[in-house]
Design a protein around this motif. Structure first.
Motif, PDB file in Angstrom:
ATOM      1  N   MET A 159     133.476  25.598  25.917  1.00 37.81           N
ATOM      2  CA  MET A 159     132.622  27.051  25.794  1.00 37.81           C
ATOM      3  C   MET A 159     132.731  27.482  27.221  1.00 37.81           C
ATOM      4  SD  MET A 159     130.715  29.032  24.161  1.00 37.81           S
ATOM      5  CE  MET A 159     130.476  28.199  22.563  1.00 37.81           C
ATOM      6  N   GLU A 160     132.779  28.750  27.366  1.00 42.78           N
ATOM      7  CA  GLU A 160     132.632  29.528  28.546  1.00 42.78           C
ATOM      8  C   GLU A 160     131.226  29.743  28.941  1.00 42.78           C
ATOM      9  OE1 GLU A 160     134.815  33.389  27.666  1.00 42.78           O
ATOM     10  OE2 GLU A 160     135.944  32.258  26.213  1.00 42.78           O
ATOM     11  N   THR A 161     130.879  29.505  30.100  1.00 39.25           N
ATOM     12  CA  THR A 161     129.686  29.887  30.642  1.00 39.25           C
ATOM     13  C   THR A 161     129.809  30.644  31.696  1.00 39.25           C
ATOM     14  OG1 THR A 161     130.053  27.952  32.371  1.00 39.25           O
ATOM     15  CG2 THR A 161     129.172  27.371  30.212  1.00 39.25           C
ATOM     16  N   ARG A 162     128.474  31.588  32.143  1.00 42.43           N
ATOM     17  CA  ARG A 162     128.276  32.438  33.105  1.00 42.43           C
ATOM     18  C   ARG A 162     126.898  32.200  33.649  1.00 42.43           C
ATOM     19  NH1 ARG A 162     132.903  32.933  32.151  1.00 42.43           N
ATOM     20  NH2 ARG A 162     134.299  34.600  31.906  1.00 42.43           N
ATOM     21  N   ASP A 163     126.818  32.719  35.092  1.00 42.98           N
ATOM     22  CA  ASP A 163     125.526  32.413  35.577  1.00 42.98           C
ATOM     23  C   ASP A 163     124.794  33.775  35.257  1.00 42.98           C
ATOM     24  OD1 ASP A 163     125.237  34.611  37.929  1.00 42.98           O
ATOM     25  OD2 ASP A 163     127.238  34.032  37.761  1.00 42.98           O
TER      26      ASP A 163
ATOM     27  N   SER B 109     125.943  29.168  28.293  1.00 41.47           N
ATOM     28  CA  SER B 109     127.078  29.530  27.525  1.00 41.47           C
ATOM     29  C   SER B 109     127.041  31.005  27.230  1.00 41.47           C
ATOM     30  CB  SER B 109     126.963  28.717  26.201  1.00 41.47           C
ATOM     31  OG  SER B 109     125.706  28.984  25.543  1.00 41.47           O
ATOM     32  N   ARG B 110     128.300  31.635  27.084  1.00 42.19           N
ATOM     33  CA  ARG B 110     128.464  32.763  26.664  1.00 42.19           C
ATOM     34  C   ARG B 110     128.173  33.095  25.379  1.00 42.19           C
ATOM     35  NH1 ARG B 110     133.574  35.709  28.795  1.00 42.19           N
ATOM     36  NH2 ARG B 110     132.041  37.505  28.734  1.00 42.19           N
TER      37      ARG B 110
ATOM     38  N   ILE C 285     115.338  23.536  12.478  1.00 43.79           N
ATOM     39  CA  ILE C 285     115.101  22.673  13.749  1.00 43.79           C
ATOM     40  C   ILE C 285     116.464  21.947  13.801  1.00 43.79           C
ATOM     41  CG2 ILE C 285     114.274  20.459  14.334  1.00 43.79           C
ATOM     42  CD1 ILE C 285     111.377  21.459  13.273  1.00 43.79           C
ATOM     43  N   ARG C 286     117.212  21.488  12.714  1.00 45.99           N
ATOM     44  CA  ARG C 286     118.685  20.832  12.938  1.00 45.99           C
ATOM     45  C   ARG C 286     119.491  21.696  13.549  1.00 45.99           C
ATOM     46  NH1 ARG C 286     116.833  18.405   8.044  1.00 45.99           N
ATOM     47  NH2 ARG C 286     117.837  20.227   6.771  1.00 45.99           N
ATOM     48  N   THR C 287     119.378  23.205  13.325  1.00 40.95           N
ATOM     49  CA  THR C 287     120.345  24.045  13.938  1.00 40.95           C
ATOM     50  C   THR C 287     120.111  24.178  15.462  1.00 40.95           C
ATOM     51  OG1 THR C 287     120.387  25.339  11.773  1.00 40.95           O
ATOM     52  CG2 THR C 287     120.974  26.463  13.691  1.00 40.95           C
ATOM     53  N   ILE C 288     118.963  24.245  15.796  1.00 38.93           N
ATOM     54  CA  ILE C 288     118.516  24.330  17.222  1.00 38.93           C
ATOM     55  C   ILE C 288     118.846  23.142  17.796  1.00 38.93           C
ATOM     56  CG2 ILE C 288     116.585  24.798  18.867  1.00 38.93           C
ATOM     57  CD1 ILE C 288     115.357  26.425  16.374  1.00 38.93           C
ATOM     58  N   GLN C 289     118.655  21.956  17.405  1.00 38.86           N
ATOM     59  CA  GLN C 289     118.743  20.701  18.096  1.00 38.86           C
ATOM     60  C   GLN C 289     120.194  20.577  18.079  1.00 38.86           C
ATOM     61  OE1 GLN C 289     116.465  17.911  15.781  1.00 38.86           O
ATOM     62  NE2 GLN C 289     114.502  18.437  17.297  1.00 38.86           N
ATOM     63  N   GLY C 290     121.057  20.932  17.301  1.00 37.26           N
ATOM     64  CA  GLY C 290     122.627  20.534  17.464  1.00 37.26           C
ATOM     65  C   GLY C 290     123.273  21.651  18.137  1.00 37.26           C
ATOM     66  N   ALA C 291     122.826  22.897  18.466  1.00 31.70           N
ATOM     67  CA  ALA C 291     123.231  23.889  19.269  1.00 31.70           C
ATOM     68  C   ALA C 291     124.317  23.280  20.600  1.00 31.70           C
ATOM     69  CB  ALA C 291     122.410  25.112  19.579  1.00 31.70           C
ATOM     70  N   PRO C 292     123.351  22.607  21.376  1.00 34.83           N
ATOM     71  CA  PRO C 292     124.247  22.088  22.660  1.00 34.83           C
ATOM     72  C   PRO C 292     125.328  21.399  22.369  1.00 34.83           C
ATOM     73  CG  PRO C 292     121.793  21.972  22.838  1.00 34.83           C
ATOM     74  CD  PRO C 292     122.018  22.232  21.434  1.00 34.83           C
TER      75      PRO C 292
ATOM     76  N   GLN D 162     118.381  20.972  28.683  1.00 30.51           N
ATOM     77  CA  GLN D 162     119.765  21.389  28.162  1.00 30.51           C
ATOM     78  C   GLN D 162     119.846  22.915  27.740  1.00 30.51           C
ATOM     79  OE1 GLN D 162     121.171  18.778  24.772  1.00 30.51           O
ATOM     80  NE2 GLN D 162     119.549  17.146  25.524  1.00 30.51           N
ATOM     81  N   VAL D 163     118.935  23.403  27.750  1.00 30.14           N
ATOM     82  CA  VAL D 163     118.885  24.863  27.381  1.00 30.14           C
ATOM     83  C   VAL D 163     118.532  25.966  28.328  1.00 30.14           C
ATOM     84  CG1 VAL D 163     119.024  24.332  24.875  1.00 30.14           C
ATOM     85  CG2 VAL D 163     116.847  24.730  25.921  1.00 30.14           C
ATOM     86  N   VAL D 164     118.885  27.320  28.225  1.00 30.71           N
ATOM     87  CA  VAL D 164     118.248  28.309  28.919  1.00 30.71           C
ATOM     88  C   VAL D 164     117.502  29.180  27.738  1.00 30.71           C
ATOM     89  CG1 VAL D 164     118.561  30.448  29.739  1.00 30.71           C
ATOM     90  CG2 VAL D 164     120.096  28.636  30.700  1.00 30.71           C
ATOM     91  N   LEU D 165     116.042  29.127  27.844  1.00 27.64           N
ATOM     92  CA  LEU D 165     115.164  29.753  26.917  1.00 27.64           C
ATOM     93  C   LEU D 165     114.723  30.940  27.139  1.00 27.64           C
ATOM     94  CD1 LEU D 165     113.728  28.948  24.479  1.00 27.64           C
ATOM     95  CD2 LEU D 165     112.018  27.901  25.817  1.00 27.64           C
ATOM     96  N   ALA D 166     115.100  31.998  26.363  1.00 25.41           N
ATOM     97  CA  ALA D 166     114.952  33.450  26.507  1.00 25.41           C
ATOM     98  C   ALA D 166     114.174  34.092  25.287  1.00 25.41           C
ATOM     99  CB  ALA D 166     116.124  34.287  26.636  1.00 25.41           C
ATOM    100  N   THR D 167     113.130  34.688  25.610  1.00 22.90           N
ATOM    101  CA  THR D 167     111.903  35.292  24.697  1.00 22.90           C
ATOM    102  C   THR D 167     111.771  36.607  25.172  1.00 22.90           C
ATOM    103  OG1 THR D 167     110.236  35.006  23.357  1.00 22.90           O
ATOM    104  CG2 THR D 167     109.866  34.481  25.769  1.00 22.90           C
ATOM    105  N   LYS D 168     110.823  37.362  24.719  1.00 20.01           N
ATOM    106  CA  LYS D 168     110.406  38.637  24.745  1.00 20.01           C
ATOM    107  C   LYS D 168     109.115  38.948  24.809  1.00 20.01           C
ATOM    108  CE  LYS D 168     114.811  39.773  22.441  1.00 20.01           C
ATOM    109  NZ  LYS D 168     115.193  38.407  21.720  1.00 20.01           N
TER     110      LYS D 168
END
Length: 330
Positions: free
Chosen positions: A1-5, A14-15, A37-44, A78-84
């Motif tokens: 997976m490509e990543t960016r800052d 991840s991009r 929940i399975r979807t979120i936990q399996g994403a990484p 393990q994750v970058v968490l974005a909300t609004k």
């Protein structure tokens, strides 16, 4: 997976990010918490480390599910968490814009609680509020960042003029706007602004509400409150035009890259701007399987030009994402 800052603030992801509007259920015909929940936990495990949510997605439900999945999966690091922030709702499900300082300060604390975290990686103003000067909104965002409640500042659905005003008070790390092969309006304004200011672009609707998944057909029906019942793209005669474009794009992808239209759509988006991130809405783990088809190849300028020609040839009556814009307060 490509990543960016994410603009020099110590964050990298991840991009491709997991968009969780549908996980909240609201405007998507409901949700299955266990599957979500399975979807979120399996994403990484599939290389997806950016998770984007919002309070209004299910009126807190999406944030609660995301927070539960991350907490119970012990995966916060393990994750970058974005909300609004900056949208409010009433008991009848009516949504309005509210980017006042008071609203933002309240929402940040509510989101931290629902997400079960002590810091939000990226907080984005969900929609500009015509009743509030962007500079006032920026002051509130700068305050919560100074308090250590967020790491980076973003805006969503802002125009370049609004971003200019906001930037007078606080830097914009991330701009989130609708962007996909069928909704390219930001090519004329927001994307040039992002390039000029070295701002990261989070593109939502990367698959255009599933149109670019390659799984749609003319007699597809959408249950309950699914927003596609009100999306002009999914109404005839436009629907047939978009489906014809999808078929032609799928043929192009297979002939030239041995890929499918879904892979092509995400690759096109990422190749438009080196600091672009694509938000991929998924409600089941298998809906992220195709993420593996995106890295490792690119579209050159000639290919992107031909893709644009295919879309313009078949979609003779295009329409943008304007139908999703929430109203201002009275």
């Amino acid at each position: 997976m490509e990543t960016r800052d994410l603009n020099g603030n110590g964050l990298s992801s991840s991009r491709i990010g997991l968009g969780t509007w549908a996980i909240g259920g609201w405007m998507w015909g409901g949700t299955d918490e266990a599957e979500s929940i399975r979807t979120i936990q399996g994403a990484p495990d599939k290389g997806v480390t950016l998770i984007d949510t919002a309070p209004v997605y299910g009126f807190g439900r999406s944030e609660e599910i995301v927070g539960k999945a991350i907490d119970e999966g012990n995966m916060r690091d393990q994750v970058v968490l974005a909300t609004k922030c900056a949208l409010e709702w009433d008991d009848n499900g009516g949504v309005r814009r509210n980017a006042t300082k008071q609203r933002i300060l309240k929402e940040v604390d509510d989101s931290l609680r629902r997400l079960r975290t002590d810091v939000i990686d990226v907080l984005q103003v969900h929609w500009p509020d015509p009743l509030v000067d962007p500079r006032e909104t920026a002051e509130a965002m700068a305050e919560v960042k100074a308090a250590g409640k967020i790491r980076a500042i973003g805006v969503s659905n802002f125009s370049p003029e609004q971003m200019d005003a906001f930037s007078e008070v606080a830097p914009i790390d991330v701009a989130q706007n609708p962007y996909n092969l069928f909704e390219r309006q930001i090519d004329e304004d927001v994307l040039p602004w992002a390039r000029e200011h070295d701002t990261r672009l989070l593109a939502y609707g990367a698959l255009c509400r599933g149109l670019l998944s390659g799984r749609m057909h003319a007699d597809r029906e959408f249950p309950g409150d699914d927003l596609r019942n009100n999306d002009p793209k999914f109404q005839q005669p436009r629907f047939d035009q978009y489906l014809a474009a999808v078929n032609a794009l799928d043929q192009f992808a297979q002939e030239h890259y041995n890929k499918r239209v879904l892979d092509l759509a995400i690759r096109w988006l990422l190749d438009q701007y080196d600091h672009a991130f694509a938000l991929w809405g998924a409600r089941t783990p298998d809906q992220l399987d195709a993420v593996a088809n995106v890295p490792g190849w690119h579209l050159d300028e000639d290919a992107r030009r031909e893709i644009g020609r295919i879309v313009d040839t078949h979609v003779t009556d295009p329409v943008g994402p304007e139908f999703m814009a929430p109203p201002a307060r009275d």
